[in-house]
Design a protein around this motif. Structure first.
Motif, mmCIF file in Angstrom:
data_model
loop_
_atom_site.group_PDB
_atom_site.id
_atom_site.type_symbol
_atom_site.label_atom_id
_atom_site.label_comp_id
_atom_site.label_asym_id
_atom_site.label_seq_id
_atom_site.Cartn_x
_atom_site.Cartn_y
_atom_site.Cartn_z
ATOM 1 N N LEU A 102 0.817 -1.219 0.000
ATOM 2 C CA LEU A 102 0.000 0.000 0.000
ATOM 3 C C LEU A 102 0.852 1.272 0.000
ATOM 4 O O LEU A 102 0.441 2.297 -0.542
ATOM 5 N N VAL A 103 2.044 1.226 0.601
ATOM 6 C CA VAL A 103 2.906 2.419 0.628
ATOM 7 C C VAL A 103 3.941 2.393 -0.493
ATOM 8 O O VAL A 103 4.858 3.207 -0.511
ATOM 9 N N GLY A 104 3.815 1.451 -1.428
ATOM 10 C CA GLY A 104 4.655 1.450 -2.615
ATOM 11 C C GLY A 104 6.041 0.880 -2.444
ATOM 12 O O GLY A 104 6.904 1.068 -3.306
ATOM 13 N N LEU A 105 6.303 0.169 -1.333
ATOM 14 C CA LEU A 105 7.625 -0.431 -1.159
ATOM 15 C C LEU A 105 7.815 -1.607 -2.121
ATOM 16 O O LEU A 105 8.928 -1.871 -2.575
ATOM 17 N N TYR A 106 6.752 -2.300 -2.410
ATOM 18 C CA TYR A 106 6.779 -3.414 -3.364
ATOM 19 C C TYR A 106 5.615 -3.268 -4.336
ATOM 20 O O TYR A 106 4.675 -2.507 -4.080
ATOM 21 N N THR A 107 5.692 -4.009 -5.436
ATOM 22 C CA THR A 107 4.651 -3.978 -6.468
ATOM 23 C C THR A 107 4.026 -5.368 -6.585
ATOM 24 O O THR A 107 4.751 -6.374 -6.587
ATOM 25 N N PRO A 108 2.718 -5.466 -6.670
ATOM 26 C CA PRO A 108 2.083 -6.781 -6.810
ATOM 27 C C PRO A 108 2.601 -7.538 -8.039
ATOM 28 O O PRO A 108 2.876 -6.931 -9.077
ATOM 29 N N ASN A 109 2.729 -8.861 -7.903
ATOM 30 C CA ASN A 109 3.089 -9.684 -9.054
ATOM 31 C C ASN A 109 1.909 -9.816 -10.010
ATOM 32 O O ASN A 109 2.082 -9.900 -11.225
ATOM 33 N N GLU A 110 0.735 -9.819 -9.423
ATOM 34 C CA GLU A 110 -0.495 -9.879 -10.227
ATOM 35 C C GLU A 110 -1.548 -8.992 -9.567
ATOM 36 O O GLU A 110 -1.507 -8.736 -8.364
ATOM 37 N N GLY A 111 -2.511 -8.538 -10.357
ATOM 38 C CA GLY A 111 -3.589 -7.717 -9.834
ATOM 39 C C GLY A 111 -3.195 -6.250 -9.710
ATOM 40 O O GLY A 111 -2.092 -5.842 -10.100
ATOM 41 N N ASN A 112 -4.107 -5.441 -9.159
ATOM 42 C CA ASN A 112 -3.906 -3.998 -9.080
ATOM 43 C C ASN A 112 -4.324 -3.448 -7.727
ATOM 44 O O ASN A 112 -5.262 -3.944 -7.104
ATOM 45 N N ILE A 113 -3.612 -2.411 -7.295
ATOM 46 C CA ILE A 113 -4.030 -1.625 -6.138
ATOM 47 C C ILE A 113 -4.323 -0.214 -6.650
ATOM 48 O O ILE A 113 -3.504 0.378 -7.353
ATOM 49 N N LEU A 114 -5.476 0.315 -6.320
ATOM 50 C CA LEU A 114 -5.924 1.607 -6.846
ATOM 51 C C LEU A 114 -6.159 2.603 -5.717
ATOM 52 O O LEU A 114 -6.796 2.283 -4.712
ATOM 53 N N PHE A 115 -5.638 3.801 -5.871
ATOM 54 C CA PHE A 115 -5.941 4.916 -4.981
ATOM 55 C C PHE A 115 -6.757 5.928 -5.783
ATOM 56 O O PHE A 115 -6.278 6.434 -6.804
ATOM 57 N N ASN A 116 -7.954 6.197 -5.324
ATOM 58 C CA ASN A 116 -8.861 7.085 -6.091
ATOM 59 C C ASN A 116 -8.960 6.628 -7.546
ATOM 60 O O ASN A 116 -8.912 7.425 -8.490
ATOM 61 N N ASN A 117 -9.034 5.289 -7.719
ATOM 62 C CA ASN A 117 -9.160 4.653 -9.042
ATOM 63 C C ASN A 117 -7.932 4.870 -9.935
ATOM 64 O O ASN A 117 -8.012 4.688 -11.152
ATOM 65 N N THR A 118 -6.813 5.259 -9.345
ATOM 66 C CA THR A 118 -5.557 5.385 -10.095
ATOM 67 C C THR A 118 -4.630 4.247 -9.685
ATOM 68 O O THR A 118 -4.414 4.006 -8.488
ATOM 69 N N ASP A 119 -4.099 3.537 -10.671
ATOM 70 C CA ASP A 119 -3.242 2.373 -10.402
ATOM 71 C C ASP A 119 -1.981 2.793 -9.645
ATOM 72 O O ASP A 119 -1.297 3.744 -10.021
ATOM 73 N N LEU A 120 -1.689 2.050 -8.583
ATOM 74 C CA LEU A 120 -0.525 2.343 -7.746
ATOM 75 C C LEU A 120 0.778 2.342 -8.538
ATOM 76 O O LEU A 120 1.704 3.116 -8.249
ATOM 77 N N THR A 121 0.886 1.496 -9.568
ATOM 78 C CA THR A 121 2.122 1.383 -10.338
ATOM 79 C C THR A 121 2.423 2.625 -11.159
ATOM 80 O O THR A 121 3.518 2.765 -11.701
ATOM 81 N N THR A 122 1.470 3.539 -11.248
ATOM 82 C CA THR A 122 1.685 4.780 -12.014
ATOM 83 C C THR A 122 1.842 6.001 -11.102
ATOM 84 O O THR A 122 2.128 7.096 -11.583
ATOM 85 N N ILE A 123 1.672 5.784 -9.774
ATOM 86 C CA ILE A 123 1.693 6.918 -8.835
ATOM 87 C C ILE A 123 3.098 7.119 -8.280
ATOM 88 O O ILE A 123 3.735 6.162 -7.798
#
Length: 544
Positions: free
Chosen positions: A383-404
C-alpha cells in the motif's frame, strides 16, 4: 572492468569545481615549463663552466638560476596540488552524496535481497575516486608534459641518441603494460571479496545480540573465517602480482639505461659528445622513460579507481522505485481498492498474498485481521509502494498504484510499522522527522489533545530526551507511542497502524486503544492486528 573510459563518468561531478580543476591543470603545465631548462643548464655548467672557463661568477650565476627555477616550480606545484586536493575532496563527497541518494531511491526488492554491508561497502568505494586526483596521478600528467618537452630538448642535443630513446620508449611502455594486466585482474577480485567480507561484518555487528543469546559465536566465526580466508588468498595473489610488476619495470629501466650509456660512451670516446651533454641527456631520458612507464602503469593506481567508479555506477544507473511513475495524487484519498492482488518476495515460490480483493473508503476504520505470517504486514508494504504486486492492481482514487509517484503517495499516508526505527537525536527530532512545516508547538498541542502529557513527561527530559541508537534509551512501548504521535501529527489522508498493540505493555496498549476510540478521524484508518479485543471502534474487517 576498470576501463579508463570510466573516468569520463566523473566529469559531471567535476563541472561544479572546474575553475579549481583548470587552475590545477595550468599550474601543472607551468611546472613543466619551469623545469625544462634545468637539465640543459646542468650540462652547460659541467662543460662550459667547470671544465671550460672555470669561472666562479658564472658558476654562482647558473646555480642561482637553477635554484630560482626550483623555487618557482615549488610554488606553482604547491598551488596546483592544492587545487587538485580541493577538487578531489569535493568530487568524492558529491559522489558519496549522489550514491546515498540513489540507494534511498532503489526498489525494496533489490535492497531486501542484497546484504546491507555489501551496499555499504559500495558506498565506501567513493573514497577510492580521490585516487584520480592524487599527487602520483597528477604527477603522471606532469610527467607526460615533461616528456614531450624533454624529447624536443634531446633532439637538439643529439639527434641519433634521441632517436634511440624514442625507439626504446614504446618497448618500455608495452613491457610495463603487460606486467600490469595480471595485477588489475587480481585487484578486481580482491575488491569484490572485500565487499563480501564487509557484508559479513555488518551482519555480525547488526545481529550481535541474537548471536550471543543463541550461542552462535562458533558458527558465525566459521562463516567469517571462510570469507576472510578468501580475501587473504586474493590479497596474497595481489602482492605477488605487484612484486612481479615492480621487478619487471626495474629490469626494463636498467637495460634501457645501459643501452643509452653504451651509445653515449662510444660517442664521447669518438669526441662526438661531452660529459656535460650526457648528463643533461640522462636527466631528460629519465623523464621520457618515466613517462612511458608511468603511462603504462597508470592502471595500478587509476584503474582501481575506475573499477570503483564502474561499481558505483552499477548503483547509480539502476532504475529507481519511481521509474515510470509520473502521476501524483492531487486530491484527498477517498478510496483504496485491491483487485485480485497476488504477491511473492524475490526468489520465493510461495505467494504471501493470493488473489486478495477489497475496497476501503474515506471515513472507514478498518481492521486487517489474521494470524502471524498471513500477509497483513506485506499488504501494508504494498500500500505504501515499497513493493509492487506480481499480479492484480491496487488503486488509490481509481488510479493504479504502479503509475503513482511514491513521494506523492507517502505524503498522504502515515504509518506506524511493526518494527519501530528511531533515529539518533531527541524524542522531538524523531516526532518531527520528515516535517518541514510542523514545529515543537504543534507537537505539544497534539500531545495535549491526545492526553499524553503525563506519559511523555515521564521520559528523562521529556521531548528533549536523547535516543542514542535506534530505540536505545527508551522502552519498546515508549518507541511505539513516539511513532504513533509522529503518524498522528502528519494529519495524513490514511493512517496505518501495523500491530500497534501486539508487542507492547498493558499501559501502552490502553493508551493507543483509548486514543483510537475517543478521537475522531475523518480519513481512512487501517489497523493491522491479530488481537481483536477492545476494537469496538472498527467498522470494517478484512480477514486474512
Amino acid at each position: 572492468m576498470g576501463s579508463l573510459k570510466s573516468l569520463l563518468k566523473i566529469i559531471p561531478f567535476i563541472k561544479k569545481y572546474r575553475l579549481f580543476f583548470c587552475i590545477g591543470m595550468v599550474g601543472t603545465i607551468l611546472c613543466s615549463v619551469a623545469s625544462v631548462p634545468i637539465p640543459y643548464f646542468i650540462g652547460y655548467i659541467l662543460d662550459n663552466v667547470v671544465a671550460g672557463s672555470k669561472s666562479y661568477k658564472a658558476l654562482y650565476y647558473y646555480i642561482g638560476l637553477i635554484a630560482l627555477l626550483y623555487v618557482l616550480r615549488y610554488v606553482i606545484s604547491f598551488v596546483a596540488q592544492y587545487m587538485f586536493a580541493k577538487v578531489s575532496n569535493e568530487v568524492t563527497n558529491e559522489m558519496r552524496y549522489s550514491v546515498i541518494g540513489k540507494v534511498l531511491d532503489l526498489p525494496m526488492n533489490y535492497l531486501s535481497s542484497t546484504e546491507k554491508g555489501y551496499v555499504q561497502s559500495r558506498i565506501g568505494e567513493c573514497g577510492n575516486v580521490s585516487v584520480v586526483f592524487s599527487p602520483s596521478n597528477i604527477g603522471l600528467v606532469l610527467g607526460l608534459v615533461d616528456a614531450v618537452a624533454a624529447a624536443i630538448a634531446m633532439f637538439s642535443l643529439n639527434f641519433k641518441l634521441a632517436l634511440v630513446t624514442v625507439v626504446l620508449s614504446p618497448v618500455f611502455y608495452f613491457s610495463s603494460k603487460a606486467s600490469a594486466g595480471g595485477f588489475m585482474k587480481v585487484t578486481h577480485q580482491m575488491l569484490e571479496s572485500n565487499a563480501v567480507l564487509n557484508g559479513e561484518c555488518f551482519e555480525i555487528i547488526n545481529g550481535i545480540e541474537d548471536i550471543k543469546i543463541l550461542n552462535g559465536k562458533e558458527n558465525q566465526l566459521k562463516r567469517f573465517k571462510t570469507k576472510l580466508d578468501d580475501l587473504v588468498k586474493k590479497s596474497i595473489k595481489q602482492s605477488k602480482s605487484i612484486l612481479i610488476f615492480i621487478e619487471n619495470i626495474t629490469i626494463a629501466n636498467n637495460i634501457g639505461t645501459l643501452i643509452i650509456l653504451l651509445i653515449a660512451g662510444i660517442l664521447i670516446i669518438r669526441g662526438q659528445f661531452t660529459i656535460g651533454l650526457y648528463t643533461s641527456f640522462s636527466l631528460y631520458i629519465g623523464r621520457v622513460f618515466g613517462a612511458s612507464q608511468g603511462l603504462a602503469t597508470a592502471g595500478t593506481t587509476i584503474k582501481p579507481a575506475c573499477m570503483s567508479i564502474e561499481r558505483l555506477y552499477e548503483l547509480l544507473d539502476m532504475k529507481g522505485e519511481d521509474d515510470g511513475k509520473t502521476k501524483n495524487i492531487e486530491n484527498i484519498i477517498d478510496s483504496i481498492k485491491a483487485e485480485n492482488v497476488t504477491f511473492r518476495y524475490n526468489n520465493n515460490d510461495r505467494n504471501v498474498i493470493n488473489s486478495l480483493s477489497f475496497e476501503i473508503n474515506k471515513g472507514e476504520k478498518v481492521l486487517l485481521r489474521g494470524e502471524n505470517g498471513s500477509g497483513k504486514s506485506t499488504l501494508i508494504k504494498l500500500l505504501v509502494g515499497l513493493y509492487t504486486p506480481n499480479e492484480g492492481n491496487i488503486l488509490f482514487n481509481n488510479t493504479d498504484l504502479t503509475t503513482i509517484n511514491n513521494k506523492s503517495l507517502r505524503d498522504r499516508i502515515g504509518i506506524v510499522s511493526q518494527s519501530i526505527f528511531l533515529f539518533r537525536g531527541t524524542v522531538l527530532d524523531n516526532i518531527l522527522y520528515g516535517q518541514n512545516e510542523k514545529k515543537r508547538e504543534d507537537v505539544e498541542l497534539l500531545i495535549k489533545k491526545l492526553n499524553l502529557e503525563a506519559y511523555i513527561n515521564r521520559l528523562p527530559k521529556g521531548l528533549d530526551s536523547e535516543i542514542s541508537q535506534n530505540t536505545a534509551g527508551i522502552s519498546g512501548g515508549q518507541a511505539q507511542v513516539i511513532a504513533f504521535i509522529r503518524a498522528m501529527l502528519l494529519e495524513k489522508d490514511v493512517v496505518i497502524l501495523d500491530e500497534p498493540i501486539s508487542n507492547v505493555d498493558v499501559e501502552t496498549r490502553d493508551i493507543i486503544l483509548n486514543i483510537l476510540k475517543n478521537n475522531e478521524y475523518k480519513g481512512i484508518l487501517i489497523v493491522v492486528s491479530h488481537i481483536v479485543d477492545n476494537m469496538e471502534f472498527i467498522n470494517k474487517v478484512i480477514e486474512f
